[in-house]
Design an enzyme around this catalytic site. Structure first.
Site, PDB file in Angstrom:
ATOM      1  N   ARG A 235       0.826  -1.199   0.000  1.00 13.72           N
ATOM      2  CA  ARG A 235       0.000   0.000   0.000  1.00 13.72           C
ATOM      3  C   ARG A 235       0.867   1.259   0.000  1.00 13.72           C
ATOM      4  NH1 ARG A 235      -5.512   1.669   0.623  1.00 13.72           N
ATOM      5  NH2 ARG A 235      -6.151  -0.485   0.440  1.00 13.72           N
TER       6      ARG A 235
ATOM      7  N   GLU B 200      -9.737   5.818   6.673  1.00 10.15           N
ATOM      8  CA  GLU B 200      -8.300   6.069   6.583  1.00 10.15           C
ATOM      9  C   GLU B 200      -7.887   7.320   5.814  1.00 10.15           C
ATOM     10  OE1 GLU B 200      -7.947   2.024   4.999  1.00 10.15           O
ATOM     11  OE2 GLU B 200      -6.191   1.827   6.265  1.00 10.15           O
TER      12      GLU B 200
END
Lengths: 539, 816
Positions: free
Chosen positions: B365, B768
């Site tokens: 990520r 997030e």
């Protein structure tokens, strides 16, 4: 329950007011925490454990005590209400007091309802709680009961005074409550909204009656050796304390347990005999006393940090930041300035302030009382002048010293509730009509094994003109005064560099010409603390 | 698409604005009330479904569940050394301590001694007989089971005396691990050259950098972050008949707990029942790392056939569990006169800790977010997950995304300084295009790009340009204090990078009284997932919120769930619950039409009423009739995110269903004598699509902003360089933000728009992405530090920007 707890019939139960009645607790270990008692014994699980060291506020509860002066500012219906951290309060210290927890709030709404509506009111939230719901002040909810109790304390105090807090005051009130979810804005919103909802006030009458009855019920812990329960002694007068201290010189003195509580919770230390000083009313004295040197502010060693700093800030408003940044309200309510000084930690924030004010420490053994300048009290790391059987009775700050230009600068990673990387207490006085330094005090915490004054740096300034050149000399001399350590709070280099720079700041703020205002030197000046404002207006 | 900017918002908000102003600026209660009256249940700022319980202290967390008779307590004995071997363990003295029932070691684990989530390299208890390898200081070696929690903790605290240890110096930093070539997973690379979806030639990337008009080469340090969930790790295991277990576990991933406990005990999954009503915060820290505690409690409960609770003390929680990975970066970029990045090469090294845990996906990520909102035609990224003698780092809100993106933001900031241009202008020339220059380094086409209009909106509403000038004037005059300003944009990919995790299930029951019970695979950790899912169900069935109750996440209800992570909770579980509710609604409509006439497709459900063939019936009436007509009034629901693909060998594909956007402007003031600083003002505009619950989403945005600010400023993790002990292991030494760190001016808005993908009611995930908003704080500090040196040189500021880090950078720019 502690595995070491024992029941001794010769000792007496701890008695306190909780959820509408007096409870008797017997056979409890003297260091059993209020939090463990609540959660494990009383099955009141609303109060949470977040850190078990008084730093997160999830266990915030409110303690009520009979006010010595029912009409004094800050009292609520004859009670003194103060937040504390339940995780580091020992249960026997509750004796004679009232314990309020999150479970009490809805009950207040029910009590405020007419008889036939009470059943319905059981489900009614208190304005503090309703405001938190309305403003989306909870997410995971785990810190929430602690916030609710801090807000409730503020709510009752402001209702009693007929005032409403500013957002800044609310933020300061909540500085001991950590929330990891919300970012705090909605909680501060709730702190404002709660005053706009129909008021629900604590009915203090039954509490006052119960506590008064307790006080008069003949349970006498005043006997010099009268242990409240095993190993837990709670004298009522200084004379009793002094006698007990002489007889049990190895006993652990206990005041707010803001440090001692951690020894138990984290290090499993067995404290043996405990002498609790919190019931000695004389020890809490704060008063101005006249003497030949123009008078002094006397602070009894049992005075809370909150009360002691408030008294200092009234006279020296420039100490506001260090007051508000000293731990958190629950810690300042429980902890004492005398304890902070006696503990002698090199990173305690009271000693540098007190040293800059030429404070003396008053020690007592039996009937013998002696005084010494605070710097003389400290010998080495966690070593001091206390003799066996002796204890700190009070602190005395000369009023004359408070008329100097005084500054206290605390440096830590976070503004609130953090332990100093270093803390500076400074005072300077120039000769009348000149820029010559007549007197200067440069005291530092966090720079050595004890809090101490920078002898070389002070010497470099006394008798010299208060100029950039003298400051440069003092900064150089400071490197001779201190060889600080590196740790998780700061490196040695940073500590020394900042200590030097703080002398620079002192000069910038106090030089004869072009002295800079707080707005020009402090990033914290944007925070409109009430006392800072008062200082600015007074100046 | 954009809401016209409210003139009031163009004015700087009053410092410490009151709650009414704050509410009015964030949500539109009147519009929501109207929508509600018309029957909408999504898009409404309903309070958290447990709010009334939270505030009353009545919300039950695991430690609040009344204990069963005979409950025992567990505490863990931890390794006092960070590296080396435990050669012998003598537990007799500990066994003899008061209240101790037994002490368990690795030998007592009947099944596999492993709780690794992906790679099986994570022992539950240190295997003394199997080499005794010590991996970090704090590693659990044995478990004390005692009659009380205090007795267990007291006994476990004697761990050091029970062990014979051969200690080795620890490897602590990512650089050190990298130099030794020790990694927990193989290195990863993403290379793309010539702006092409097909080419990935490293030499071409380097050539692009080399021939660019300007080059910039540097390194950056970004620290890790402790989750600091207020409720620590806890598991309560209860033995059931036939060797089965029921475990209450504070976890984001009940199914994984179920599987790992089953492996550790040699049980089938159907014998392990894991339940979680709510967590007191998770933030990623209870995704994989709740496993060790679930396993130990389960092993003890199984062996002793008594309920066993394992609740960590806060210090032990810090010492045992991992957190956000710290990163070290080394990079070089080539750029043109306007600051356009023509080529970039970056090496990222993370501190993975002693085991793989989720470090691989975190690095993936990170690499997939290095681009952030920027078109990088030539880019080579290399990711290394360094194996160190520290706690095994894990998920934390953002999951590597923030760590990837902050590197390119640091580059933008430096490039702007070197060109003496406003950093916003440099950022803007690099933004992804809408129709071209829109393919990411991992070959996903960026669609639905709103970064241009979002940033323009915020630039105007925050008064960015005027304040830039005002700050320059202030800094000109100010001796001690310097102010700084920065705008940081974000683009964040939504979905698990692993395709098969993107699925969810739900169960909806409608009872004959018309009340509704919802269960789904997601977990509630404060983010308001249950609130949103309940809203989706209420909306679908046209009923009031009060009718809908969401129950504990439970492996016996919905099986094979994914972790509640990657911001996907509402996207996945909302869709699954909608699917279930829609099936019931269709059956109800059918039943109503059969009884009352008209077409089933024309039956309308809203506001607890059912409109059928011109009649209005109570919802409960229709339910009652359907029951009598023998209609199934409960249903399962399922959802799998469409269109995803990921080739993990090539590191290419379409890992994300869509992107969320946002931007923030922060202004700080810095003390050049001490490095102290204060956030003066923050303006945020964030994209939550068509929000399911604006108040909940605002709560996520603000909470993430303050949390991320803590990561980048005050939250510093320090390991002792010799012993390898984490010395910041409690809130006394590890400093998360407090109420006074919330800025006095805090303007937060949701961007008016909707998800162009068919997400749940066109909303976007919001957990997030906003964690990247506080980059603006870090770069505002950098701007102020730069001002202290007359903007001549690039400040060597590392994160966290503690006062010490700031003063060091100031000293550097002033003496340069």
């Amino acid at each position: 329950m502690s595995t070491e707890s024992s029941s001794n019939n010769s000792t007496q139960p701890v008695r306190f007011f909780h959820r509408g009645r007096i409870v008797d607790v017997s056979g409890v270990h003297p260091t059993r925490s209020v939090l463990d008692w609540l959660r494990e014994d009383a099955h009141c699980t609303g109060t949470k454990e977040g850190c078990n060291e008084g730093d997160c506020g999830a266990c915030t509860v409110v303690i009520g005590e009979l006010a010595s002066d029912a009409n004094a500012p800050g009292t609520v219906g004859g009670l003194q209400l103060q937040t504390v951290n339940a995780c580091i309060q020992f249960l026997p210290t509750l004796h004679g007091k009232a314990l309020f927890t999150v479970e009490d709030l809805k009950a207040q709404c029910a009590a405020a309802q007419p008889q036939d509506n009470r059943k319905h009111a059981v489900h009614t939230l208190h304005p503090v709680q309703q405001a938190m719901v309305d403003c989306h002040g909870s997410q995971c909810g785990f810190c929430t009961p602690g916030f609710v109790m801090s807000l409730w304390s503020a709510y009752e105090h402001h209702q009693a005074e007929g005032t409403q807090p500013t957002r800044q005051q609310l933020a300061d009130e909540l500085s001991g409550n950590l929330c990891r979810c919300t970012g705090y804005r909605p909680i501060l919103d709730a702190g404002q909204r709660m005053f706009d909802l129909p008021a629900v006030r604590l009915d203090t009458k039954p509490v006052v009656a119960a506590l008064t009855a307790l006080q008069n019920d003949g349970l006498d812990y005043a006997a010099p050796l009268g242990a409240r329960i095993d190993h837990f002694h709670a004298p009522r007068t200084i004379a009793q304390l002094a006698a007990l201290r002489e007889q049990k010189p190895r006993a652990q003195l206990l005041a707010g347990s803001t440090d001692v509580g951690l020894w138990v919770n984290k290090q499993f230390r067995d404290l043996g005999d405990i002498i609790y000083v919190g019931d000695v009313a004389e020890m809490k004295t704060i008063e101005t006393r006249q003497n030949d040197e123009g008078g002094e502010l006397y602070i009894g060693a049992g005075a809370s940090l909150e009360a002691a700093f408030e008294a200092l800030v009234q006279r020296v408003p420039s100490l506001t930041d260090v007051w508000l940044r000293f731990a958190s309200p629950p810690i300042r309510h429980a902890g004492t300035m005398g304890g902070n000084v006696a503990n002698g930690s090199p990173i305690g924030d009271s000693p540098p302030v007190l040293m800059s004010l030429d404070a003396e420490i008053e020690l007592r053994r039996g009937d013998a009382v002696r005084r010494m300048p605070l710097p003389d009290f400290y010998i080495d790391y966690m070593k001091n002048q206390l003799q066996p059987g002796e204890f700190v009775q009070g602190l005395a700050v000369p009023l004359a010293a408070m008329r100097r230009q005084v500054r206290a600068y605390k440096i830590s990673k976070r503004f609130d509730c953090d332990i100093s990387a270093l803390c500076a207490g400074f005072a300077i006085e120039l000769e009348q009509g000149s820029d010559t330094v007549k007197a200067v005090r440069l005291a530092f915490g966090g720079m050595a094994a004890t809090v101490k004054r920078a002898a070389n740096a002070e010497a470099a300034l006394v008798g010299k003109p208060w100029t950039q050149a003298s400051v440069a000399a003092a900064k150089l001399a400071l490197a001779q005064d201190f060889k600080p350590l590196s740790d998780m709070r700061a490196s040695a280099d940073y500590r020394l560099q900042v200590a030097q720079n703080l002398i620079q700041r002192l000069w910038l703020e106090t030089r004869a010409e072009d002295a800079l205002s707080l707005e020009e030197t402090s990033v914290w000046s944007v925070m409109p603390h009430a006392a800072v404002k008062a200082a600015a207006e007074g100046a | 698409m954009n809401k016209p900017i409210d003139a009031r918002l163009l004015q700087p908000a009053e410092a410490f604005a009151d709650y009414l102003t704050n509410t009015a600026a964030r949500i539109d209660p009147a519009a929501e009330a109207l929508a509600h009256d018309l029957g909408a249940r999504v898009g409404i700022s309903r309070p958290h479904e447990s709010a009334h319980l939270h505030v009353a202290g009545e919300a039950t967390y695991i430690d609040d569940i009344p204990e069963l008779t005979g409950t025992l307590h567990c505490a863990l004995g931890l390794s006092p050394a960070a590296n080396g071997r435990v050669t012998a363990l003598s537990l007799d003295a500990i066994r003899a301590m008061p209240g101790v029932v037994t002490v368990l070691t690795a030998d007592d684990i009947p099944g596999t001694n492993d709780c690794g989530s992906i790679v099986h390299d994570d022992p539950i208890l240190l295997p003394v007989k199997d080499g005794g390898e010590i991996r970090y200081l704090g590693q659990p070696v044995f478990a004390v089971i005692a009659e009380t929690r205090e007795a267990a903790r007291r006994a476990a605290s004697r761990a050091k005396e029970a062990m014979t240890i051969e200690a080795q110096p620890p490897v602590l930093t990512p650089q050190d691990a990298h130099a030794r070539g020790q990694y927990v997973v193989p290195p990863m690379h993403i290379v793309r050259s010539g702006g092409s979806a097909n080419e990935g030639d490293e030499a071409a990337v380097r050539a692009a950098i080399a021939k660019a008009p300007h080059r910039h080469k540097s390194t950056l340090d970004v620290g890790g972050q402790e989750q600091f969930y207020l409720e620590g790790q806890i598991s309560y295991a209860i033995p059931k008949e036939g060797g089965a277990l029921h475990i209450h576990c504070s976890t984001q991933h009940p199914s994984e707990m179920q599987h790992l406990v089953a492996h550790a005990l040699h049980l089938q999954s159907n014998e392990v029942h894991v339940e979680c009503r709510r967590m007191g915060g998770g933030f990623g820290g209870k995704e994989s790392q709740s496993a060790l505690f679930a396993c130990v409690a389960a092993i003890a409960a199984r062996q002793l056939q008594r309920p066993v609770k394992l609740r960590l003390d806060r210090d032990d929680d810090f010492m045992i569990t991992g957190r956000r990975h710290c990163f070290w970066y080394e990079y070089e970029v080539g750029y043109d006169d306007e600051g356009r990045i023509l080529g970039a090469e970056i090496t990222m090294v993370s501190r993975a800790g002693h085991s793989a845990d989720l470090s691989g996906p975190v690095m993936t990520r990170a690499l997939c977010h290095f681009d952030n909102a920027y078109w990088l035609p030539n880019v080579a990224m290399h990711g290394f997950s360094g194996k160190t003698n520290t706690q095994s780092n894990t998920a934390f809100r953002g999951f590597g995304g923030p760590q990837g993106a902050i590197a390119i933001e640091n580059i933008m900031d430096s490039v702007a300084r070197e060109l003496k241009r406003d950093p916003l202008d440099v950022r803007r020339v690099n933004f992804y295009g809408k129709a071209e220059n829109n393919v990411t380094p991992y070959r996903q086409t960026v669609t639905g790009n709103i970064v241009h209009e979002l940033v323009a909106d915020l630039e105007a509403s925050s008064g960015y340009r005027a304040r830039r000038e005002e700050i320059a004037a202030f800094n000109q005059k100010s001796v001690v204090l310097k102010r700084g300003l920065a705008l940081a944009p974000l683009k964040f990919g939504i979905s698990f990078n692993v395709k098969h995790f993107n699925q969810a299930g739900a169960l909806v029951h409608v009872y004959t009284d018309g009340s509704i019970l919802v269960n789904h695979g997601g977990t509630e950790m404060g983010q308001g997932l249950n609130t949103k899912v309940a809203q989706v169900v209420a909306h679908e069935l046209g009923v009031s919120f009060e009718r809908v109750r969401v129950t504990a996440t439970d492996t016996t209800k919905v099986a094979n769930t994914s972790a509640t992570a990657a911001s996907t909770g509402a996207d996945l579980n909302g869709k699954a619950a909608q699917d279930a509710a829609r099936q019931i609604r269709e059956r109800l409509a059918e039943s109503a039409a059969e009884r009352h006439g008209g077409k089933a497709s024309e039956v309308r459900f809203a506001n607890d009423k059912v409109e059928v063939n011109g009649r209005s019936l109570a919802f409960s009436t229709v339910v009652g009739e359907a029951y009598l007509d023998r209609k199934q009034l409960w249903s399962d629901g399922f959802y799998a995110t469409p269109g995803l693909s990921w080739d993990k060998d090539k590191m290419q594909g379409r890992p994300f269903y869509y992107y969320a956007y946002g931007a923030a402007v922060s202004e700080v003031i810095v003390d050049t004598l001490t490095g102290e600083w204060k956030l003066l003002r923050a303006d945020i505009l964030h994209d939550a699509g068509k929000s399911l619950n604006p108040a909940v989403d605002i709560g996520q945005v603000e909470g993430a902003f303050i949390q991320g600010m803590g990561w980048l400023t005050t939250e510093e993790l320090v390991w002792h360089p010799q012993s390898g002990m984490l010395t910041t292991h409690a809130p006394s030494t590890y400093k998360i933000p407090t109420a006074n760190d919330c800025p006095p001016v805090f303007n937060v808005r949701l961007f008016e728009g909707q998800n162009f993908e068919d997400s749940i009611h066109r909303s976007k995930a919001v957990g997030e992405p906003p964690l990247l908003l506080p980059f603006s704080v870090f770069f505002a500090i950098r701007d102020a530090v730069s001002a202290a040196g007359g903007h001549r040189v690039d400040p060597p500021l590392k994160a966290p920007a503690t006062s010490e880090s700031i003063l060091r950078a100031i000293t550097a720019v002033q003496s340069a």
